[in-house]
Design a protein around this motif. Sequence first.
Motif, PDB file in Angstrom:
ATOM      1  N   HIS A  25     -44.300  36.262  -8.727  1.00 40.63           N
ATOM      2  CA  HIS A  25     -43.434  35.078  -8.665  1.00 40.63           C
ATOM      3  C   HIS A  25     -42.082  35.300  -9.532  1.00 40.63           C
ATOM      4  O   HIS A  25     -40.963  34.998  -9.409  1.00 40.63           O
ATOM      5  N   ASN A  94     -36.788  32.008   6.920  1.00 38.41           N
ATOM      6  CA  ASN A  94     -37.896  31.266   7.593  1.00 38.41           C
ATOM      7  C   ASN A  94     -38.003  32.004   8.992  1.00 38.41           C
ATOM      8  O   ASN A  94     -39.376  31.806   9.521  1.00 38.41           O
ATOM      9  N   GLU A  97     -40.642  34.156   6.727  1.00 39.82           N
ATOM     10  CA  GLU A  97     -41.794  33.532   5.763  1.00 39.82           C
ATOM     11  C   GLU A  97     -41.922  32.261   6.367  1.00 39.82           C
ATOM     12  O   GLU A  97     -41.489  31.083   5.575  1.00 39.82           O
ATOM     13  N   ARG A  99     -44.755  30.502   7.036  1.00 44.26           N
ATOM     14  CA  ARG A  99     -45.382  29.590   6.253  1.00 44.26           C
ATOM     15  C   ARG A  99     -45.475  30.395   4.890  1.00 44.26           C
ATOM     16  O   ARG A  99     -45.453  31.765   4.782  1.00 44.26           O
ATOM     17  N   ARG A 100     -45.668  29.594   3.785  1.00 39.97           N
ATOM     18  CA  ARG A 100     -45.496  30.215   2.357  1.00 39.97           C
ATOM     19  C   ARG A 100     -46.586  31.363   2.222  1.00 39.97           C
ATOM     20  O   ARG A 100     -47.727  31.128   2.433  1.00 39.97           O
ATOM     21  N   GLY A 101     -46.152  32.490   1.631  1.00 40.31           N
ATOM     22  CA  GLY A 101     -46.856  33.469   1.182  1.00 40.31           C
ATOM     23  C   GLY A 101     -47.382  34.469   2.502  1.00 40.31           C
ATOM     24  O   GLY A 101     -47.900  35.325   2.199  1.00 40.31           O
ATOM     25  N   PRO A 143     -37.193  27.879   4.920  1.00 41.01           N
ATOM     26  CA  PRO A 143     -38.268  27.416   5.477  1.00 41.01           C
ATOM     27  C   PRO A 143     -38.621  26.032   5.225  1.00 41.01           C
ATOM     28  O   PRO A 143     -38.277  25.327   4.138  1.00 41.01           O
ATOM     29  N   TRP A 145     -41.431  24.569   4.875  1.00 40.96           N
ATOM     30  CA  TRP A 145     -42.358  24.354   3.828  1.00 40.96           C
ATOM     31  C   TRP A 145     -41.559  24.265   2.399  1.00 40.96           C
ATOM     32  O   TRP A 145     -41.928  23.635   1.572  1.00 40.96           O
ATOM     33  N   LEU A 146     -40.313  24.937   2.185  1.00 42.67           N
ATOM     34  CA  LEU A 146     -39.644  25.017   1.103  1.00 42.67           C
ATOM     35  C   LEU A 146     -39.030  23.500   1.081  1.00 42.67           C
ATOM     36  O   LEU A 146     -39.213  22.783   0.074  1.00 42.67           O
ATOM     37  N   GLU A 164     -38.833  29.636  -5.978  1.00 41.78           N
ATOM     38  CA  GLU A 164     -38.948  30.074  -4.709  1.00 41.78           C
ATOM     39  C   GLU A 164     -37.988  31.165  -4.406  1.00 41.78           C
ATOM     40  O   GLU A 164     -38.524  32.180  -3.506  1.00 41.78           O
ATOM     41  N   ARG A 167     -38.979  34.470  -6.079  1.00 43.06           N
ATOM     42  CA  ARG A 167     -40.351  35.044  -5.336  1.00 43.06           C
ATOM     43  C   ARG A 167     -39.723  35.795  -4.033  1.00 43.06           C
ATOM     44  O   ARG A 167     -40.157  36.891  -3.758  1.00 43.06           O
ATOM     45  N   TRP A 168     -38.894  34.993  -3.084  1.00 42.64           N
ATOM     46  CA  TRP A 168     -38.425  35.707  -1.988  1.00 42.64           C
ATOM     47  C   TRP A 168     -37.597  36.827  -1.841  1.00 42.64           C
ATOM     48  O   TRP A 168     -37.805  37.807  -1.479  1.00 42.64           O
TER      49      TRP A 168
END
Length: 629
Positions: A25, A94, A97, A99-101, A143, A145-146, A164, A167-168
């Motif tokens: 992270h 997107n 990723e 879906r996150r992770g 994404p 989810w973000l 975030e 992390r990406w």
Amino acid sequence: MEPSTDGKVAVSFHGVAKDMEPPAHEPDPRHIAAPSAPALLSYPHGRLLRDGTPHRVLAGSLHYFRVHPAQWADRLERLAAMGLNTVDAYIAWNVHEQRRGRLRFDGGRDLGRFFDLAQDTGLDVIVRPGPYICAEWDNGGLPAWLTGMPGMRPRSSYPPYLDEVARWFDTLVPQIAAAQAAYGGPVVAVQVENEYGSYGDDRAHLEWLRDALTGRGVGELLFTADGPTALMQDGGSLPGTLAAATFGSDPAAAAALLRSRRAGEPFLCAEFWNGWFDHWGERHHVRSVDSAAGTLAGILDAGGSVSLYMAHGGTNAGLGSGANHDGARLQPTVTSYDSDAPIAENGALRPKFHRFRDLLLAATGAVPRPLPPDPPLLAPRTLRPVPGAGLLAGLAALAPAVVSPHPPSFEELGQPSGLLLYRARPLVPEGSHELTVHGLHDRAQVFADGTPLGVLDQETGTLPLTGTGRRVALDLLVENQGRINYGPLLGQGKGILGGVRIGPRLVHSWSVHGLPLDEWTREDVHRAPTVALPAGGSGFATADLDLDTPADTFLALPGFGKGFVWVNGKLLGRHWEIGPQITLYVPAPLLTAGRNTITVLELERFGDRIELRDRPELGPPEEYVETFG
């Protein structure tokens, strides 16, 4: 990119495996160090140099995520044959990723392979990693989810957003860095964000992104790109970072503006809009060869470098197409991203290609490369669709229901795209009542006891509902028509964000079936037509196509209303009778020798045939004209 057995991540670049620790992270101090060699592109005295030699960047935009990976090499070769020396590629977060992770860099997401193929073709690479890219792509590449996180403020210095992105970038940027020219790769330049001056003026956000790139090993040329106005350049440019412009006309004015503000920098048009994209319900945009060639000639005459947007547009396959908003209504983008580009959606070379080629070769004096032939096409034919499961029963059978006291949004269900089938059983007294849906995004087909009541496509809309004193089977099939990709409504939620009322009374006790159509497997798609009995004029239908040799084709659905089409379990995208797009491009790699299956999910009305045609039909044309002022 696939995990190796020791838990590290193997990155393929020109056959060399480079191991990186799994992303953390927080920024990892073991990132690839910035190369000690100077950047391949430089401008020490205001003139662009490549390895010390005067140079023009002659680039073409091509989005790997809009082209079947089996066709990447072909499309790159066509760019080079036009006289271009560089490919310009966005990276859509997107896509990798959703879906996150769950990070993916395989198949059509394999950046290392795309970079390899570009280099094998003799092309440099400009990378535009965003994280926001616009590109008329769903949610501007961010994404769902973000942007669906409560309180999220994308494209700013808001710490949860930057966390975030960090992390990406911990996973993405080392792959870009490893492919830089300093390490023998093709990457010669990297963009910081994308047209930020059209959105905001958070300088700290841009500085953070620039430092996030360099801190993870990017040492090649960095640049920003914004519209050619003082307001946009003020908001999006950074001191010490090359400022480029994006535009479709009047290159002399753009060059003058940049040179007046950024003395000592070369003139770079980071996007020359030689065509344009289309929205459902509008006309098909084209730009004449003379108009586009005139502007390109002006850029070259001004001593500029240029990237053709688009050189090859490709396809918004699946549910990747985004949407705009004109302040009053949503404007969803069509499935095709042909964009009237010099290289057509199926790879055909247009008159615009040949005129551009003449201009580019004259500017460089390069030896012309051989022209590749247009890809072969299937002979036209007609198929008869066989109806399968009815619409409501079929969809309800494909996903378990989630029970909720209120109608949940796509974000609350963790579903990025597709359809939601909302079902309730309210008690409705006798007489006429007004059914109201609040906060609708984007389109709802409303049914009472299986009978269509109508379609709503405004944020708040009403329909008449007649009660009998008994409970009514109330169904709302809501479609996410594409997330907004540009402007202040970026990140807006989807589904029913308010509530449903009968008269003044809210409807509670919902069961909701989530239908992420673009995540269905081949087995899901082939099972769908059989999960319920045929009913009425909408739902699932199939047709078989027998082939000796696969080739490209264009699929049309005369008489059908609106829906989605799969070929051998792969989602082509949306179709809609309102146009302008009539045919859907089917790339040959989706087809096989022998039996092929076409599956249609029709939301409104079945037609009596499916046609395969030997030419695209993108709708009645309307001349695209772009000006600033």
